[in-house]
Design an enzyme around this catalytic site. Structure first.
Site, short mmCIF file in Angstrom:
data_model
loop_
_atom_site.label_atom_id
_atom_site.label_comp_id
_atom_site.label_asym_id
_atom_site.label_seq_id
_atom_site.Cartn_x
_atom_site.Cartn_y
_atom_site.Cartn_z
N HIS A 170 -7.25 -5.17 10.35
CA HIS A 170 -7.01 -4.85 8.93
C HIS A 170 -5.71 -5.49 8.43
CE1 HIS A 170 -4.86 -0.82 10.09
NE2 HIS A 170 -3.94 -1.68 9.75
N GLU A 191 -9.84 -2.35 5.53
CA GLU A 191 -10.45 -2.15 6.83
C GLU A 191 -11.65 -3.09 7.00
OE1 GLU A 191 -8.92 -0.40 8.91
OE2 GLU A 191 -8.24 1.53 8.16
N ASP A 195 0.82 -1.21 0.00
CA ASP A 195 0.00 0.00 0.00
C ASP A 195 0.85 1.26 0.00
OD1 ASP A 195 0.92 -0.55 2.59
OD2 ASP A 195 -1.06 -0.95 3.40
N ASN A 205 -7.65 -3.44 14.53
CA ASN A 205 -9.03 -3.76 14.14
C ASN A 205 -9.07 -4.92 13.14
OD1 ASN A 205 -8.08 -2.62 11.81
ND2 ASN A 205 -9.55 -0.94 11.71
C1 F6R Z 1 1.46 -1.56 6.26
C2 F6R Z 1 0.14 -2.12 6.34
C3 F6R Z 1 -0.63 -2.21 7.62
C4 F6R Z 1 0.20 -2.58 8.84
C5 F6R Z 1 -0.66 -2.62 10.10
C6 F6R Z 1 0.18 -2.86 11.34
O1 F6R Z 1 1.98 -1.61 4.94
O2 F6R Z 1 -0.35 -2.51 5.34
O3 F6R Z 1 -1.69 -3.13 7.45
O4 F6R Z 1 0.80 -3.83 8.64
O5 F6R Z 1 -1.34 -1.40 10.25
O6 F6R Z 1 1.02 -1.76 11.54
P1 F6R Z 1 2.10 -1.76 12.70
O7 F6R Z 1 3.11 -2.78 12.37
O8 F6R Z 1 2.69 -0.36 12.68
O9 F6R Z 1 1.37 -2.05 13.97
#
Ligand code: F6R
Length: 249
Positions: free
Chosen positions: A140, A145, A70, A138
């Site tokens: 995701h 989401e 992303d 959550n």
């Molecule tokens: C990042 C991504 C997100 C993260 C998720 C966890 O490219 O796609 O889904 O993997 O938000 O983020 P952290 O590791 O910062 O808790």
């Protein structure tokens, strides 16, 4: 539905070492591997461990290609909170993954055209061999989401308030994350040949427990991974905690 394999390690650094070794084995077996990469705090020690393997053992990324999950829409190129900047700083420039082989969604032009182009580029590489994923509190994955369709392809996603709050600390003081991003869809992710989901810290325990013992449900995007036959969860004891009572460990 398939249960993933769980690799439960003592600490985030043990997770980083185990996953870096797993990736090194995959790279040595297939030097022309196509990786799917993720950003976020979870991956900082993992990319540091990979860079260390590159330096100490000569692990080569020369034939590898990568696609990140992303990118935020509309950040100026080089913005310190852009995922391109994160990847350059934490992995790409250290291991020689050049911009023509290490792609992120193009988030500064026409977003719809960029989504189609990204899907085409992944297909042209023959698909993703090994996809890394983190998990949001959550549930995701990528920026998919709760409520996202399990068959979605690369698309524009609107961030939830909880994701904006979780990611604000990555931005310079006074700035907040953009409201939208381009993300691989859950269908794009499920098309990878192998998937590794990483969760570390007690803050991820509830999300992990919601993703796996229960039936897949759109309320928890990570639960879609039960529809994939080759998923490994690399987690630490703290993140695994809440699953102890569910007969998983
Ligand atoms: C990042 C991504 C997100 C993260 C998720 C966890 O490219 O796609 O889904 O993997 O938000 O983020 P952290 O590791 O910062 O808790």
């Amino acid at each position: 539905m398939t249960k993933p394999d769980f690799q439960v390690l003592a600490s985030p650094s043990a997770v980083a070492e185990a996953l870096a070794n797993h990736m090194a084995r995959a790279l040595r077996a297939e030097p022309a591997i196509t990786l799917g990469l993720a950003t976020g705090k979870t991956f900082l020690p993992i990319y540091a461990a990979l860079v260390a393997l590159h330096r100490t053992t000569g692990l080569s990324f020369e034939g590898a290609h990568s696609f990140n999950l992303d990118e935020y829409i509309g950040l100026v190129p080089g913005h310190p909170a852009s995922f391109r900047h994160y990847m350059e700083e934490n992995l790409f420039r250290h291991v020689g993954l050049s911009a023509d082989r290490a792609l992120l969604p193009e988030a500064n032009g026409d977003p719809e055209a960029a989504c189609l182009a990204y899907e085409r580029a992944i297909s042209a590489r023959g698909g993703i061999d090994l996809q890394l994923l983190g998990i949001g509190r959550n549930g995701h994955i990528g920026f998919n989401e709760p409520g996202s369709a399990f068959d979605g392809r690369t698309q524009v996603a609107r961030l939830t308030p909880s994701t904006i709050a979780a990611n604000t600390s990555d931005f310079p003081p006074g700035e907040v994350p953009p409201p939208e991003a381009i993300t691989m869809g859950i269908g794009t992710i499920l098309a990878a040949r192998e998937i590794v989901l990483v969760a570390t810290g007690a803050g991820k325990a509830e999300a992990l427990a919601r993703a796996f013992p229960a039936a897949p449900h759109q309320d928890c995007p990570a639960s879609a991974l039960q529809r994939h036959a080759h998923v490994t969860v690399f987690c630490d004891e703290a993140a695994f905690g809440a699953m102890r009572g569910e007969g998983q460990g």
